[in-house]
Design an enzyme around this catalytic site. Structure first.
Site, PDB file in Angstrom:
ATOM      1  N   ALA A 178       0.841  -1.202   0.000  1.00  0.00           N
ATOM      2  CA  ALA A 178       0.000   0.000   0.000  1.00  0.00           C
ATOM      3  C   ALA A 178       0.875   1.250   0.000  1.00  0.00           C
ATOM      4  O   ALA A 178       0.603   2.220  -0.715  1.00  0.00           O
ATOM      5  CB  ALA A 178      -0.951   0.004   1.188  1.00  0.00           C
ATOM      6  N   ASP A 179       1.928   1.245   0.791  1.00  0.00           N
ATOM      7  CA  ASP A 179       2.878   2.361   0.791  1.00  0.00           C
ATOM      8  C   ASP A 179       3.564   2.503  -0.560  1.00  0.00           C
ATOM      9  O   ASP A 179       3.710   3.614  -1.098  1.00  0.00           O
ATOM     10  CB  ASP A 179       3.942   2.143   1.864  1.00  0.00           C
ATOM     11  CG  ASP A 179       3.521   2.640   3.235  1.00  0.00           C
ATOM     12  OD1 ASP A 179       2.579   3.438   3.323  1.00  0.00           O
ATOM     13  OD2 ASP A 179       4.147   2.218   4.229  1.00  0.00           O
TER      14      ASP A 179
END
Length: 395
Positions: A178-179
């Site tokens: 996600a990052d």
């Protein structure tokens, strides 16, 4: 500096991973990236270890985690919470094309470093805010971390062994995807906003949220839900829309077989000495194979289990069936393809006892290639240079 973004100046107020991943991409492409860090401490990830690097005097250096996302940057120690530090950041912003920050929504307003404040200093500025949930909405005030976003954003609900199987539970991905995706979306958005600024002289605020990105990352799983009305579930290593498309056992490991069409399935069966299986009505089409997934998978697994990995991959290669070994991380960089493509970058830093090794950018440009001009910086290594230049420019 070299590369297609030569002449672009980026003020990086971000830390940890999503923001630094975006700014490292810009640095790899030739932008000058000035990373502002807390005096004496720096980016949180400098301490996210072990493992740690070793300094030339034998003391502990930066964590490996920091190295993965901060190549190509200049490090400046500056306390933005102090009036003097905040003023210095404002002066730097006036000289930059881009600001990237990942403070909680509204967190920089009290220092006069928010978009509304810096837009007045530099109307051409592209100001990118990376947060957990964006600049508005009921969750805008909340902090966001990759793990919780993978959970809340649905990724964990489709990752892991299915209910009833050993070890069944929602599972996070082994890296902070996600990052990382957020960093990539942010760098794309920044480049689009830069094109607009160059064409019009008008900067803008770029709002990128981990939660939004995670929802976008659901891709076919989200549209499966939209079309069918059924929420996807965990399937282990099986694919919801393709079969066979998963790892299969060998005597010495596992090989992923990725069949994308009916012809490849018939070729697979031929390679395994089971040509009749390729003509079985239960397996003739992808839809039929998904309907009869369990019996198909069991039959194929029994066939592959008698081969070693090298032998099976040789058969698949000859038959034109897509495959890949399930590698450990060290095996990835020993792959002949990885060696040929130069996927490992080695740089030196004067304060460290060994070279810094990082993964090369996957971006290949024929006219303006990526250049690796700077290793991930030591804390504050460029403070005197950057602030000295700023003082000279304002005299």
């Amino acid at each position: 500096m070299s590369g297609p973004l030569h002449g672009v100046r980026v003020l990086d107020l971000s830390r940890v991973l999503a923001g630094p991943w975006a700014t490292q991409t810009l640095a790899d492409l030739g932008a000058e990236v000035i990373k502002i860090e807390r005096p004496g401490a720096g980016d949180d990830t400098r301490l996210w270890g072990p493992p740690f690097t070793t300094k030339t005097d034998g003391s502990r250096g930066d964590a490996a985690y920091f190295l993965c996302a901060n190549r190509g940057k200049k490090s400046v120690e500056l306390d933005i919470a102090s009036p003097e530090g905040a003023e210095t950041v404002r002066k730097l912003a006036a000289t930059c094309d881009v600001v990237v920050e990942n403070f909680k929504t509204g967190g920089l307003k009290k220092y006069g470093l928010d978009w509304a404040s810096l837009e007045k200093v530099n109307p051409r500025l592209v100001y990118c805010s990376i947060t957990g949930f964006g600049q508005d909405g009921p969750d805008a005030h909340r902090a966001g971390y990759d793990y919780m976003i993978q959970a809340m954003g649905g990724l964990m609900s489709v990752t892991g062994q299915p209910d009833g199987a050993p070890g069944a539970e929602p599972m996070k991905v082994g890296v902070a995807v996600a990052d990382l995706f957020t960093g990539l979306y942010a760098s794309n958005a920044i480049l689009a906003a830069l094109m607009h600024a160059r064409a019009t002289g008008e900067g803008q605020h770029v709002d990128v949220a981990l939660f939004d990105v995670q929802a976008a990352m659901l891709a076919n799983q989200a549209t499966n839900w939209f079309v069918s009305g059924r929420a996807p579930t965990r399937m282990g290593n099986a694919h919801p829309n393709l079969a066979p498309y998963q790892p299969f056992p060998c005597t010495d490991g596992m090989v992923v077989i990725a069949v994308g069409n009916d012809g490849q399935f018939r070729a697979l069966c031929g390679a395994l000495g089971a040509a009749r299986m390729g003509e079985d009505p239960r397996f003739l089409t992808n839809a039929a194979r998904i309907e009869h997934r369990a019996e198909m998978t069991a039959t194929l697994a029994a066939l592959t289990a008698g081969h070693d990995m090298a032998g099976l991959m040789a058969r698949l290669e000859a038959a034109g069936v897509p495959y890949g070994p399930v590698n450990t991380v060290d095996q990835v960089f020993a792959e002949p393809q990885a060696v040929h493509r130069g996927l490992e970058i080695e740089q030196t830093r004067p304060d460290l006892s060994a070279p810094v090794r990082t993964v090369a950018s996957p971006i290949r440009l024929s006219k303006t290639p990526v250049a690796y001009d700077r290793p991930p910086p030591a804390l504050g290594a460029d403070t005197d240079e950057v602030l000295g230049e700023l003082r000279e420019a304002t005299l």
